[in-house]
Motif scaffolding. Sequence first.
Motif, PDB file in Angstrom:
ATOM      1  N   LEU A 293       0.839  -1.209   0.000  1.00  8.11           N
ATOM      2  CA  LEU A 293       0.000   0.000   0.000  1.00  8.11           C
ATOM      3  C   LEU A 293       0.873   1.258   0.000  1.00  8.11           C
ATOM      4  O   LEU A 293       0.566   2.252  -0.658  1.00  8.11           O
ATOM      5  CB  LEU A 293      -0.920   0.014   1.228  1.00  8.11           C
TER       6      LEU A 293
ATOM      7  N   ILE B 134      -5.140   4.262  -6.918  1.00 11.58           N
ATOM      8  CA  ILE B 134      -5.865   3.400  -5.983  1.00 11.58           C
ATOM      9  C   ILE B 134      -4.995   2.172  -5.719  1.00 11.58           C
ATOM     10  O   ILE B 134      -4.545   1.525  -6.663  1.00 11.58           O
ATOM     11  CB  ILE B 134      -7.217   2.948  -6.568  1.00 11.58           C
ATOM     12  N   VAL B 135      -4.762   1.868  -4.466  1.00  6.49           N
ATOM     13  CA  VAL B 135      -3.983   0.678  -4.098  1.00  6.49           C
ATOM     14  C   VAL B 135      -4.823  -0.116  -3.103  1.00  6.49           C
ATOM     15  O   VAL B 135      -5.337   0.436  -2.125  1.00  6.49           O
ATOM     16  CB  VAL B 135      -2.623   1.052  -3.480  1.00  6.49           C
ATOM     17  N   MET B 136      -4.988  -1.413  -3.369  1.00  5.77           N
ATOM     18  CA  MET B 136      -5.928  -2.224  -2.599  1.00  5.77           C
ATOM     19  C   MET B 136      -5.265  -3.430  -1.962  1.00  5.77           C
ATOM     20  O   MET B 136      -4.320  -3.993  -2.515  1.00  5.77           O
ATOM     21  CB  MET B 136      -7.032  -2.748  -3.523  1.00  5.77           C
ATOM     22  N   HIS B 137      -5.814  -3.852  -0.842  1.00  4.54           N
ATOM     23  CA  HIS B 137      -5.396  -5.080  -0.163  1.00  4.54           C
ATOM     24  C   HIS B 137      -6.621  -5.973  -0.003  1.00  4.54           C
ATOM     25  O   HIS B 137      -7.632  -5.550   0.581  1.00  4.54           O
ATOM     26  CB  HIS B 137      -4.791  -4.735   1.214  1.00  4.54           C
ATOM     27  N   ASN B 138      -6.526  -7.184  -0.524  1.00  6.09           N
ATOM     28  CA  ASN B 138      -7.606  -8.165  -0.394  1.00  6.09           C
ATOM     29  C   ASN B 138      -8.969  -7.629  -0.828  1.00  6.09           C
ATOM     30  O   ASN B 138      -9.981  -7.799  -0.134  1.00  6.09           O
ATOM     31  CB  ASN B 138      -7.685  -8.701   1.047  1.00  6.09           C
ATOM     32  N   ALA B 139      -8.963  -6.945  -1.974  1.00  3.55           N
ATOM     33  CA  ALA B 139     -10.232  -6.484  -2.546  1.00  3.55           C
ATOM     34  C   ALA B 139     -10.069  -6.474  -4.061  1.00  3.55           C
ATOM     35  O   ALA B 139      -8.952  -6.355  -4.579  1.00  3.55           O
ATOM     36  CB  ALA B 139     -10.593  -5.092  -2.036  1.00  3.55           C
ATOM     37  N   SER B 140     -11.170  -6.606  -4.761  1.00  4.09           N
ATOM     38  CA  SER B 140     -11.140  -6.697  -6.219  1.00  4.09           C
ATOM     39  C   SER B 140     -10.909  -5.327  -6.843  1.00  4.09           C
ATOM     40  O   SER B 140     -11.547  -4.338  -6.457  1.00  4.09           O
ATOM     41  CB  SER B 140     -12.471  -7.264  -6.713  1.00  4.09           C
TER      42      SER B 140
END
Lengths: 427, 427
Positions: A366, A373-379
């Motif tokens: 992250l 946009i940077v995501m963890h465990n999401a589509s």
Amino acid sequence: MTAEALATPRLIEADALIAEMGARARVAAKIMAVAPTGAKAAALRAAAAELRAQAPAILAANARDMDAGKTAGLSSAMLDRLRLDEGRLAAIADAVEDVAGLADPVGREIDRATRPNGMELSRVRVPLGVVGIIYESRPNVTADAAALGLMSGNAVILRGGSEAVNSNRAIHAAMAAGLEASGLPADAVQLVPVQDRAAVGALLRAQGLVDIIIPRGGKGLVARVQDEARVPVLAHLDGINHLYIDGAADPAKAVELAVNAKMRRTGVCGATETILIDRAYPAPLAIVDALIAAGCEVRGDKGVAALSAHVETAAAGDWDTEYLDAIVSIALVDGLDGALAHIDAHSSRHTDAIVTEDNETAERFLAEVDSAIVMHNASTQFADGGEFGLGAEIGIATGRLHARGPVALEGLTTYKWLVRGTGQVRP
Amino acid sequence: MTAEALATPRLIEADALIAEMGARARVAAKIMAVAPTGAKAAALRAAAAELRAQAPAILAANARDMDAGKTAGLSSAMLDRLRLDEGRLAAIADAVEDVAGLADPVGREIDRATRPNGMELSRVRVPLGVVGIIYESRPNVTADAAALGLMSGNAVILRGGSEAVNSNRAIHAAMAAGLEASGLPADAVQLVPVQDRAAVGALLRAQGLVDIIIPRGGKGLVARVQDEARVPVLAHLDGINHLYIDGAADPAKAVELAVNAKMRRTGVCGATETILIDRAYPAPLAIVDALIAAGCEVRGDKGVAALSAHVETAAAGDWDTEYLDAIVSIALVDGLDGALAHIDAHSSRHTDAIVTEDNETAERFLAEVDSAIVMHNASTQFADGGEFGLGAEIGIATGRLHARGPVALEGLTTYKWLVRGTGQVRP
């Protein structure tokens, strides 16, 4: 119709036309900038009512565009984007009404401070001014973009695609009628009345008249706008998004996220285009197989191609390709550092995600991935203003200045500093 | 010195030089973006120490610039801007150390929300990336701009005026030594090693390598940068600032504010250039007389010229002139609406102020004047990042996008969206 009246030979010269429209937009923008929230919301509700009341005329105009499009040999995908029916038009009217219910960013205080000499400082949000929107065949943009622009206190100049000219004029007439019914200036929403490309060029050069240009459409349109514009542009060129499956990923989540991120809708800018799998991840084949079972073509690097006979070997260009289709490129990487290096080299800085149960790894991802946009465990498919709770979006920006990621009402504002004193002079 | 080594005939071609510097800056920017606050502050403190330790070398380099400047016939004003002495150099080092003590904007959370599906969204501040700074004869900008750029996690590329080349190189060497002493990359602060104007052009066109250009200098420089740049520019062209004295102004405050706003320092961008006096204001002559007594030349419209034999009649161009000198233009206007119309027509949207005891009038002025800074009962001379409590400023911006008014550390950042999920897929 003032805009129609302008389309005379006298003013057909593009720069003169845009200068005239821009000058009227600036006057309207001054009124919109101080219009109360209630007046703007009332105008949008009146516009929604006009869209519903004028549905027969709008659908008839759209039928003329559809006929012309078929004669011109437009693709079935383009015709589908162009087509309106009662359901689609009702959804357009509903969306305009929804924007009327969003929180008004104008006048919102960003911060406040009192200086030692007693001066009170505050930063408050104000509209950008005049927003130019250049779009292609979807006539709903005429209503959506106008609604967001107006609710944020701006004047908008719309330039839609020539294939939707009749639909756009009919929808624009309803929006302008809504403004007039509420006592706001109809010039706050203007539609460029001519279809020649010179008008687009004039709009892109209209420094001092237009404060920002937002292109809505395919890569060709966005690239042209970014290349030619002298006015600032808010846009994204493409969404080459990555999903990185870390060695410490939960295998069930990894499969579900990979299939959703790639396949839920392949044509949206938030769709994943490349999946990176940590060499330490124990079950890469399950991911490949799940994608193939979902109907996705898989192009892999050597390591991935060796996993399955159904995987084609990726060409060098695959890592820089936005497929917008049921195709994915997959590479094996050496852990987080390998993923970060690949993303740094190939990401379009739109949306990138990590799947891992290791929070330390996730936080490094992250922090170090430099995308909007940077995501963890999401589509990655959640990359959308509505999904982010913004109520709507005028687009997603991958530039670094002003606004990044999904842009909605707040992104259509700037701020000014207010200083309230009691006679302070500077020593 | 890597930068010096680049100044060989092989790489003298401006685009190649800037491409090489930009590529190194991008690498350094990635390291700076995740550098802890303490490391950045330590680097600036080390740089301040280097500036103090290398004072003899810096002053000797400056003496060479001064000699060359005298030979070249620079004006005494230019020579004064160029000149360093022990006191000025100590102030430069102190300013660098002060920036090290400012709050770090990087990583600061702008807002946060939890979506109904459990995803946590936050927007956090990140550096802009690579900041190009183009400036003229003042060598202190080399240290000031580098300090602000570095503390906000950016890499900076500096291009100073050729008359200050030796001073700038010596100051730059101290800044780079400070970075290296703290384990941060010296490439995070680079000085363009050649003086030809082609290098400026290459910097202005360096899309993808340079994220923003900030010009520091006179109107000629800023106008050229704004005209040629394809990279976004943060700047103000000029400060045609207005002080409006309303009919309900307190006469003592009105005189004191008029004299301070115009005369405290006439050469700063926050100086008032035009005073508007409400025809209903009872004592306009006292304002004119106080300005004349303070040594100011007054150019008035007919009504003001009729008040005093010492007032010259203003020419049409006076209302659009930034004098930056002890000259003021004064017009009588018909109340608030007259003032708003004049300001709308002539303001450069930098700083405009009202003097009144009527709060309703003041609030209308604050709401309706569309300038970066709008003031009530305070001197326009306060338009300054330090006076606003920002600790320092890289400049004042009159554009509408990204940052407006005084720009300091926060203005050198953007944001990204972080999404923390638990495996959410989009339905």
